[in-house]
Write a protein that holds these residues in place. Structure first.
Motif, PDB file in Angstrom:
ATOM      1  N   ALA A   1       0.842  -1.213   0.000  1.00 45.86           N
ATOM      2  CA  ALA A   1       0.000   0.000   0.000  1.00 45.86           C
ATOM      3  C   ALA A   1       0.869   1.252   0.000  1.00 45.86           C
ATOM      4  O   ALA A   1       0.541   2.253  -0.659  1.00 45.86           O
ATOM      5  CB  ALA A   1      -0.937  -0.010   1.214  1.00 45.86           C
ATOM      6  N   SER A   2       2.001   1.212   0.723  1.00 49.78           N
ATOM      7  CA  SER A   2       2.909   2.356   0.745  1.00 49.78           C
ATOM      8  C   SER A   2       3.523   2.555  -0.646  1.00 49.78           C
ATOM      9  O   SER A   2       3.679   3.683  -1.121  1.00 49.78           O
ATOM     10  CB  SER A   2       4.010   2.127   1.794  1.00 49.78           C
ATOM     11  OG  SER A   2       5.089   3.010   1.585  1.00 49.78           O
ATOM     12  N   GLU A   3       3.844   1.438  -1.310  1.00 48.97           N
ATOM     13  CA  GLU A   3       4.411   1.525  -2.658  1.00 48.97           C
ATOM     14  C   GLU A   3       3.416   2.236  -3.571  1.00 48.97           C
ATOM     15  O   GLU A   3       3.788   3.110  -4.347  1.00 48.97           O
ATOM     16  CB  GLU A   3       4.725   0.116  -3.181  1.00 48.97           C
ATOM     17  CG  GLU A   3       5.921   0.035  -4.127  1.00 48.97           C
ATOM     18  CD  GLU A   3       5.631   0.582  -5.510  1.00 48.97           C
ATOM     19  OE1 GLU A   3       6.545   1.182  -6.110  1.00 48.97           O
ATOM     20  OE2 GLU A   3       4.500   0.426  -5.999  1.00 48.97           O
ATOM     21  N   ARG A   4       2.158   1.855  -3.439  1.00 58.28           N
ATOM     22  CA  ARG A   4       1.171   2.459  -4.338  1.00 58.28           C
ATOM     23  C   ARG A   4       0.929   3.938  -4.027  1.00 58.28           C
ATOM     24  O   ARG A   4       0.670   4.715  -4.918  1.00 58.28           O
ATOM     25  CB  ARG A   4      -0.129   1.653  -4.331  1.00 58.28           C
ATOM     26  CG  ARG A   4      -0.020   0.494  -5.343  1.00 58.28           C
ATOM     27  CD  ARG A   4      -1.242  -0.374  -5.381  1.00 58.28           C
ATOM     28  NE  ARG A   4      -1.289  -1.222  -4.211  1.00 58.28           N
ATOM     29  CZ  ARG A   4      -2.327  -1.310  -3.395  1.00 58.28           C
ATOM     30  NH1 ARG A   4      -3.421  -0.599  -3.622  1.00 58.28           N
ATOM     31  NH2 ARG A   4      -2.276  -2.094  -2.340  1.00 58.28           N
ATOM     32  N   ARG A   5       1.033   4.318  -2.746  1.00 58.20           N
ATOM     33  CA  ARG A   5       0.826   5.739  -2.451  1.00 58.20           C
ATOM     34  C   ARG A   5       2.102   6.565  -2.593  1.00 58.20           C
ATOM     35  O   ARG A   5       2.070   7.680  -3.110  1.00 58.20           O
ATOM     36  CB  ARG A   5       0.249   5.941  -1.040  1.00 58.20           C
ATOM     37  CG  ARG A   5       0.034   7.421  -0.732  1.00 58.20           C
ATOM     38  CD  ARG A   5      -0.824   7.738   0.462  1.00 58.20           C
ATOM     39  NE  ARG A   5      -0.742   9.163   0.758  1.00 58.20           N
ATOM     40  CZ  ARG A   5      -1.028   9.711   1.923  1.00 58.20           C
ATOM     41  NH1 ARG A   5      -1.468   8.971   2.906  1.00 58.20           N
ATOM     42  NH2 ARG A   5      -0.904  11.013   2.103  1.00 58.20           N
ATOM     43  N   PHE A   6       3.240   6.018  -2.098  1.00 58.87           N
ATOM     44  CA  PHE A   6       4.456   6.840  -2.023  1.00 58.87           C
ATOM     45  C   PHE A   6       5.597   6.364  -2.919  1.00 58.87           C
ATOM     46  O   PHE A   6       6.601   7.049  -3.050  1.00 58.87           O
ATOM     47  CB  PHE A   6       4.991   6.848  -0.582  1.00 58.87           C
ATOM     48  CG  PHE A   6       4.028   7.403   0.426  1.00 58.87           C
ATOM     49  CD1 PHE A   6       3.575   8.715   0.317  1.00 58.87           C
ATOM     50  CD2 PHE A   6       3.586   6.624   1.493  1.00 58.87           C
ATOM     51  CE1 PHE A   6       2.696   9.240   1.260  1.00 58.87           C
ATOM     52  CE2 PHE A   6       2.709   7.144   2.431  1.00 58.87           C
ATOM     53  CZ  PHE A   6       2.256   8.446   2.318  1.00 58.87           C
ATOM     54  N   GLY A   7       5.506   5.144  -3.456  1.00 57.16           N
ATOM     55  CA  GLY A   7       6.619   4.552  -4.195  1.00 57.16           C
ATOM     56  C   GLY A   7       6.659   4.985  -5.643  1.00 57.16           C
ATOM     57  O   GLY A   7       6.003   5.958  -6.033  1.00 57.16           O
TER      58      GLY A   7
ATOM     59  N   ARG B   1       4.672   7.961  -6.822  1.00 57.43           N
ATOM     60  CA  ARG B   1       5.512   9.117  -6.466  1.00 57.43           C
ATOM     61  C   ARG B   1       4.926  10.421  -7.003  1.00 57.43           C
ATOM     62  O   ARG B   1       4.653  10.556  -8.180  1.00 57.43           O
ATOM     63  CB  ARG B   1       6.931   8.921  -7.026  1.00 57.43           C
ATOM     64  CG  ARG B   1       7.948   9.883  -6.451  1.00 57.43           C
ATOM     65  CD  ARG B   1       8.693   9.310  -5.265  1.00 57.43           C
ATOM     66  NE  ARG B   1       9.584   8.226  -5.658  1.00 57.43           N
ATOM     67  CZ  ARG B   1      10.046   7.315  -4.813  1.00 57.43           C
ATOM     68  NH1 ARG B   1       9.673   7.329  -3.551  1.00 57.43           N
ATOM     69  NH2 ARG B   1      10.852   6.367  -5.206  1.00 57.43           N
ATOM     70  N   ARG B   2       4.786  11.375  -6.089  1.00 59.96           N
ATOM     71  CA  ARG B   2       4.191  12.639  -6.510  1.00 59.96           C
ATOM     72  C   ARG B   2       5.277  13.580  -7.005  1.00 59.96           C
ATOM     73  O   ARG B   2       6.414  13.488  -6.576  1.00 59.96           O
ATOM     74  CB  ARG B   2       3.456  13.282  -5.336  1.00 59.96           C
ATOM     75  CG  ARG B   2       2.239  12.477  -4.950  1.00 59.96           C
ATOM     76  CD  ARG B   2       1.789  12.813  -3.553  1.00 59.96           C
ATOM     77  NE  ARG B   2       2.907  12.622  -2.613  1.00 59.96           N
ATOM     78  CZ  ARG B   2       2.860  12.966  -1.352  1.00 59.96           C
ATOM     79  NH1 ARG B   2       1.798  13.513  -0.857  1.00 59.96           N
ATOM     80  NH2 ARG B   2       3.883  12.749  -0.560  1.00 59.96           N
TER      81      ARG B   2
END
Lengths: 217, 217
Positions: A206-212, A216-217
């Motif tokens: 889930a972290s990969e999908r939001r922040f990885g 990546r924003r």
């Protein structure tokens, strides 16, 4: 079997086994000669129990000793021995502040709401209260109005685990008393380690999908 | 705030705070006089992080230091810092035998089956493999044919946690980078402690019904 064979069967070094024997965590084998003894399957099981408590439960040697004593005392009924072992698996900690008291009353309400037959002084209640206090410190839960936030998830866990616990306890083989207690104790720890690991894998995903890279924003 | 106020805000003793400062787990405050410094909310949060890692994660001081370093290194992207922290939260252990290799291939298959985007060398994979090895020792799972027994439950956990993880990661507030990493790290540990505690309550209830006064044979 000799101590070297017990070592290969369990993966514990001979030095570790001798330490367990000295500390009374492992019952002595049958002496076959001066400085030599014979060990059996009960020793293999006991070494595995001790290692599970140390490795997965992070228990101190003194705490392991109290679990082992409860397992071995045939006058302690199985359910009571399980309770003693469960209590030993919760670390001692100072718990005298107001936050702990608030958290504890939320825990007691949860236990009542789900109709769980748990001893009033079961240490697992304090374990959950400790977690709630830490969660409150990080704003993950509001001890004053728990329903408003993350702790609603706890009711989902309680329903789920209640359903699964019956299945897990039914799985305990009808057999030797100490074997049954060992089984429940190890089952408590290994499944929670497994569950935590699977959740960590899901959190990394889930972290990969939001922040990885993919998010990546 | 002065160190005494930081102590009341966090519940950590002044001696503990000085120890954290010496070990570099806590960044120094702004010096206001000889032997006096001013601390702020970032110190409060950091102390809470360190305590959660020690109390709930059972991390050594060296492991906490590596988590803290990842949190503080602004060149490490959030997702990568989370990975470093996650890896530090899995104890180092010898894992060179065949049983670990079998368990590990089951873990990798689970990760693939549920399409989890997790680093190939993520330590959480080893954490799950360790639990499987312990389960196999007690006959709770058969590493050769996992589908036949308890580990089928793992697929249920994976589905559930995948569903919940998105929600949990979405919950991380968009804010200060180190605050976000702290949040994910503490969230990992506190929720698993809570989950484990709730499961233990459910197990005691199930044990009571099978072995306790209401079920005593």
């Amino acid at each position: 079997m000799k101590i070297a064979a017990l070592s290969s069967a369990t993966g514990a070094s001979v030095a570790t086994l001798k330490y367990y024997l000295r500390e009374g965590l492992l019952h002595p084998g049958v002496a076959t000669a001066v400085n030599q003894a014979d060990y059996d399957d009960s020793h293999v099981r006991r070494v595995r129990l001790v290692r599970a408590l140390v490795d997965l439960g992070h228990l101190s040697i003194a705490e392991v000793a109290s679990v082992v004593a409860a397992v071995d005392d045939v006058d302690v009924p199985i359910h009571d021995a399980f309770g003693i072992a469960q209590d030993a698996m919760v670390p001692d900690r100072p718990r005298d502040d107001d936050r702990h008291a608030s958290a504890r009353s939320l825990v007691d309400a949860l236990v009542a709401r789900h109709d769980l037959r748990v001893r009033p002084d079961a240490e697992a209640r304090n374990m959950l209260a400790d977690a709630l206090v830490h969660m409150a410190e990080f704003g993950l839960v509001d001890l004053a109005s728990p329903a408003a936030d993350g702790s609603a998830q706890f009711d989902a866990y309680a329903e789920l685990f209640k359903q699964w616990a019956d299945h897990e306890i039914a799985f305990v083989p009808d057999g030797d008393r100490s074997e049954m207690v060992e089984y429940t104790v190890v089952g408590t720890l290994v499944v929670e380690a497994a569950m935590s690991a699977i959740r960590r894998l899901a959190l990394e995903d889930a972290s990969e999908r939001r922040f990885g890279d993919s998010g990546r924003r």
